[in-house]
Each structure stands twice: as structure tokens, then as C-alpha cells.
Write a protein that holds these residues in place. Structure first.
Motif, PDB file in Angstrom:
ATOM      1  N   SER A  29       0.859  -1.191   0.000  1.00  0.00           N
ATOM      2  CA  SER A  29       0.000   0.000   0.000  1.00  0.00           C
ATOM      3  C   SER A  29       0.896   1.241   0.000  1.00  0.00           C
ATOM      4  CB  SER A  29      -0.906  -0.011   1.236  1.00  0.00           C
ATOM      5  OG  SER A  29      -1.683   1.161   1.286  1.00  0.00           O
ATOM      6  N   SER A  86      -9.412   0.162 -11.152  1.00  0.00           N
ATOM      7  CA  SER A  86      -8.275  -0.217 -10.304  1.00  0.00           C
ATOM      8  C   SER A  86      -7.194  -0.924 -11.119  1.00  0.00           C
ATOM      9  CB  SER A  86      -8.740  -1.130  -9.176  1.00  0.00           C
ATOM     10  OG  SER A  86      -9.121  -2.401  -9.703  1.00  0.00           O
ATOM     11  N   ASP A 143      -2.063   3.259  -6.924  1.00  0.00           N
ATOM     12  CA  ASP A 143      -2.796   1.986  -6.980  1.00  0.00           C
ATOM     13  C   ASP A 143      -1.909   1.005  -7.731  1.00  0.00           C
ATOM     14  OD1 ASP A 143      -4.640  -0.027  -6.982  1.00  0.00           O
ATOM     15  OD2 ASP A 143      -5.900   0.839  -8.557  1.00  0.00           O
TER      16      ASP A 143
END
Length: 542
Positions: free
Chosen positions: A323, A508, A328
């Protein structure tokens, strides 16, 4: 003392004959061993050795990881070998036995001027059906019928091949009351002795050739047969009666059985010929069954070990992407075989930057997988937020060149992205140029780079730079993506990859990877991938 040999059975069914003609022969994956099998994952680099001690030969395990089995029992100390002993190492089966046709040569084929089988003392029956019909006639002796029944019952059991060969020959000789005999199988169009009782066999090449073509041959009395009565070797050995029959399955001939008797205590008959032929047919089918069973056992062992290797390999790849604020990130790998040669990874740093790497080892399967795992270990040691990617790549190449086989190389890309500024620095060792897909649907290739890893240790690599903007998509891929082909051999290419990413750039990173995989499946018509498919996608969040 006859020279000894090894018969090596590989998982693909191939048989290799190795004479033991020196004091020591070692086996393993390493190129320094005399018997080198680099692709056998079950072997250690130096796995075992055969050592001569006086008139004996010993088997010694060299501290191998998976061990060495002698007749099914793992050995911990050197063991003396006897003919017929069976050694299992990795996926190989090695049989220690007396020398065959290429070594001690107990059988010699001689050329005849005439055609054997044309005199009054010879019988030639062509075709198995004719022999079976003879054997089934009412006048066939009860002793022969009993011998056939016994052969069928005895051969129904499970025996390793070396023992099976000797057992078959013993049954055949006992059934026809022969004094000497030899059983040979065809290996790469050459007859190789598998069992023999007696030495110095002199067999007519005409007999051999006709038997290999499917005929069963009986010479009742060599003194009356023109092809034999003048042969000095036959006269000196006092061979008076002989038979030769094919080892014949339903589909092919896999060898022959030859028997003779030096005296004339009992002359072979046509009934004996029929019995021997039918027994040879039963034996041939049993031999093929045993061969297939051994091959299947080795195949299953290899499949299990490959699946374990694949599980280990998958554990080396990141389970999830790290993360990183403002970014992303996702990655994907699919091997075209059980194990593959592609590698990718992420390295998140406290500074907020993230490193992404992707490598592609030349070739496929286990060798490529082993090189890939070695690369992964080197990369992890050198990418602790490096000050210079050029320096890191140069060091990785030097280490890789020292450990990479001459026929292998690795294409490798590494980069560091600062999600806060969009600054991207990278180094490229012969890999496909990654792409940045802009928010307007256009794309750019990240050009620049040097030779693949593992070829020249002296190369100095360079560092390059690029800039990402909010909403841009960055992708690194292996050639399994762009070279995926339609049934008529049209490649997917970089344009289709960029188009697919652009169409889903607002979604995403994981969704974009899934859409690329869907596009590849549609492009190839659902055909299995011809190469490993690996992809990293990073989207700079708006």
C-alpha cells in the motif's frame, strides 16, 4: 571378470547404456559429474558415485538432499553392487548389470552367404497367428500347454525389469529344454542384451533380421543346414539345434529370444518353436507393461515434485502489492508450465517511494525457475532503497554472469517511482520497454537500456528517467503478453496492451490486469499460453 555397465532409464522412457570402464563415475546435476542430468530437479549437484574396489563396484551417496535408493532402500554408507541391483536417484532408475552387446559382447552376429530357413532342417513360421494356431492344435503336447499356463500365471506378478528379463528367459529355456539362451531388446534400433545364460553366442545375421521382421525360426540340426554346417564357430561350440523368436506385442517387435543346445540330446521341434513364440509374445506384452508402469511412476513423481516446486516458487512472488499513498498497484504472474521463469516484485521504502522489478529468464520450465529464484535472492539483497539503479543493475549483472549457464540470459527491468512527484527512474537490462498510458489515451515507451543480464559481466548499466502525471497508468510486462498470438500467428503487440489499459484507466490496477488477461484469452482463441505471462500495473491516483 566381465566388464560391468549401467542401464539408465529416464522418465521419458529412454534407455542409456554406460560402460563402467574407469575407477569412478559420478552422477548429478553439476557439469563436473561424468553423468550430468542438469534438468533433473530430484538430483543434487553431486548426487552419487560408482566406485571400483578390487573386482567389486560400490554405490556411494555423496550427501544428496533427496537420498539414493538401492533396491528400494535408502543407503547411508557405501554398498557393494551385484548384477541386477536397482538404484533410484532423482527421477532416474539405474540398473547395475553385466556388460551387454557394446561391452563384453557375449553375442556376435555373423553374416551368412545363404538364406537360413531354406534347407530341409529349418522351419520358418511368419506371423504370430500361424504360430498360435499351431500351438492350439490337439496334438500339441500337454507339457507345452502346462508351460504356457505357468508362464501366464508367473508373468502376471509385478517384477522390476532386470529381474523380469532374467525370469522370462528362464521360463522360456525351461519350457523348451534349451541349454543356453539370450534375451535382447531393441533400443534405438540396436539389440541390447537384457539376460543371458551362457556366453559366446554366434547368431546368424539372416536369422536376426528375419526374426526382427516377425518370423520364428527353428534349425533342427545345424549339421544338415547349409547356412550353418560349414561355420567354424558353430562346429567348435557343437551347436546342433537352435531357435529364435520375436518379442512381439500387438503393435511392434521389441526384441528377440534365442536359444540353442550344444549337444543333440534333444532336437527342438515345431511344437517347441510354437511354444517359445507364444511365450515370447506373452513376455513382450508383460515387458511393455512393466516399462510403462516404470515410466508412469517416474512421471507421477516428477509431477508431484514440479507441483511442490511451483508452490515454493509462488511463495517467492508477492501475495499482494504494498500500500503506497497516492498509488494503486497490482501484479500478476501465470506460468505456461507448472513452474516458470518470470519474476516480479515490489519494494516499498519509508520515503514513500516504491521499487518495481520484473525479470524474464530465457527458456521455460525447471531450469528457468531455478535461475529466477537465484535472481530474486540477489535483487532482494541489493534493492534496499538504492542510491543508484545503474550501480545496482551493474552489480546484479556481475553476480548473475558468474552463476548463469552460457546458454541462458535474463531480461530485467527495475524502477523506482515517487508517487508524490510522479518522478520515475529506471534501468533496463534487455527487457521490453515498459509503457506509460496517458489520460488522453496516448502512450509512451520507456526507451533506453543495455544488454540482458548474464551475458557480459563487464557491462556498465545506465539510469534513465520519466515523469508520470495524475491519472497516468504505468505498465511493465513480459513478452508472454505482447507475443501472445492468434491461431493465424498475429501477435497481441504493445498497441493492444496500451489500448486495453487506456479503456480501463479509470478503474483499479487489479481490474486493468484482469481486463488484459481477458483480452489475451480472446486474442488467442482460448489457446494455452505459449509463454509465461507477467504484468505489473501502477496507476497514479488523481
Amino acid at each position: 571378470m566381465p566388464q560391468r555397465e549401467l542401464q539408465i532409464l529416464s522418465p521419458d522412457g529412454q534407455t542409456r547404456i554406460v560402460p563402467l570402464d574407469c575407477e569412478r563415475i559420478s552422477l548429478g546435476r553439476s557439469s563436473i559429474t561424468e553423468l550430468c542430468y542438469p534438468d533433473d530437479s530430484g538430483l543434487s549437484r553431486q548426487h552419487l558415485a560408482f566406485e571400483k574396489q578390487g573386482d567389486d563396484w560400490l554405490i556411494r551417496d555423496l550427501g544428496s538432499k533427496n537420498g539414493t535408493l538401492l533396491n528400494g532402500v535408502r543407503i547411508s554408507s557405501p554398498q557393494v553392487l551385484t548384477p541386477g541391483d536397482r538404484v533410484t536417484a532423482g527421477h532416474l532408475i539405474l540398473v547395475f548389470d553385466s556388460a551387454t552387446l557394446r561391452a563384453a559382447r557375449p553375442v556376435v552376429f555373423f553374416d551368412d552367404a545363404g538364406e537360413s530357413g531354406h534347407s530341409t532342417s529349418s522351419t520358418v513360421i511368419s506371423g504370430l497367428e500361424a504360430v498360435i494356431q499351431d500351438a492350439a492344435k490337439p496334438e500339441a503336447g500337454s507339457a507345452h500347454v502346462s508351460a504356457l499356463i505357468r508362464a501366464g500365471n508367473e508373468l502376471a506378478g509385478e517384477r522390476p525389469l532386470p529381474e523380469l528379463f532374467r525370469f522370462i528367459l528362464g521360463l522360456a529355456m525351461e519350457g523348451v529344454q534349451a541349454e543356453r539362451g539370450v534375451l535382447m531388446t531393441l533400443e534405438d534400433d540396436q539389440l541390447v542384451i537384457r539376460a543371458n545364460k551362457g556366453e559366446g553366442f554366434r547368431i546368424s545375421s539372416a536369422v536376426r533380421d528375419r526374426v526382427i521382421q516377425g518370423a520364428s525360426i527353428l534349425v533342427r540340426d545345424t549339421s544338415l543346414d547349409d547356412a550353418f554346417k560349414e561355420r567354424r564357430s558353430i562346429v567348435e561350440q557343437h551347436i546342433r539345434t537352435l531357435m529364435a523368436v520375436p518379442l512381439q506385442t500387438q503393435n511392434k517387435i521389441i526384441g528377440l529370444i534365442y536359444v540353442d543346445s550344444p549337444g543333440l540330446v534333444r532336437e527342438f521341434s515345431r511344437d517347441d518353436l510354437g511354444l517359445l513364440t507364444v511365450m515370447a509374445n506373452v513376455a513382450a506384452n508383460r515387458i511393455e507393461h512393466a516399462r510403462f508402469a516404470e515410466m508412469e511412476q517416474a512421471r507421477q513423481l516428477m509431477a508431484r515434485e514440479l507441483e511442490q516446486a511451483a508452490e515454493i516458487q509462488r511463495s517467492f512472488l508477492p501475495a499482494v502489492a504494498p500500500s503506497v499513498p497516492g498509488l494503486d498497484l497490482a501484479g500478476h504472474n501465470a506460468a505456461c508450465r507448472t513452474v516458470g521463469g518470470d519474476y516480479y516484485d515490489f519494494f516499498a521504502y519509508p520515503s514513500g517511494r516504491v521499487a518495481m522489478v520484473l525479470g524474464d529468464v530465457s527458456g521455460k520450465g525447471m531450469p528457468a525457475s531455478l535461475l529466477m529464484m537465484g535472481l530474486q535472492a540477489r535483487v532482494q539483497n541489493l534493492l534496499d532503497e538504492p542510491a543508484s539503479l545503474a550501480h545496482a543493475m551493474t552489480r546484479i549483472n556481475r553476480i548473475t554472469s558468474a552463476n548463469c549457464p552460457s546458454n541462458r540470459f535474463i531480461s530485467f527491468f527495475m524502477c523506482v517511482l515517487d508517487a508524490a512527484t510522479g518522478a520515475l527512474t529506471y534501468a533496463n537490462a534487455g527487457h521490453n520497454p515498459p509503457i506509460i498510458v496517458r489520460t488522453d489515451g496516448s502512450y509512451e515507451l520507456l526507451e533506453g537500456g543495455e544488454m540482458a543480464l548474464g551475458i557480459l559481466p563487464s557491462i556498465e548499466y545506465q539510469q534513465y528517467g520519466a515523469k508520470m502525471n495524475k491519472g497516468d497508468v504505468f505498465a511493465v510486462y513480459s513478452d508472454g503478453v505482447t507475443e501472445a498470438a492468434t491461431p493465424d500467428d498475429q501477435e497481441f503487440e504493445i498497441g493492444n496492451l496500451a489500448k486495453t489499459l487506456a479503456a480501463h484507466s479509470s478503474e483499479s490496477a487489479q481490474t486493468m490486469i484482469e481486463e488484459v488477461n481477458k483480452a489475451l484469452t480472446a486474442w488467442t482463441g482460448g489457446a494455452p499460453p505459449a509463454d509465461d505471462i507477467t504484468l505489473i500495473v501502477a496507476r497514479l491516483l488523481p
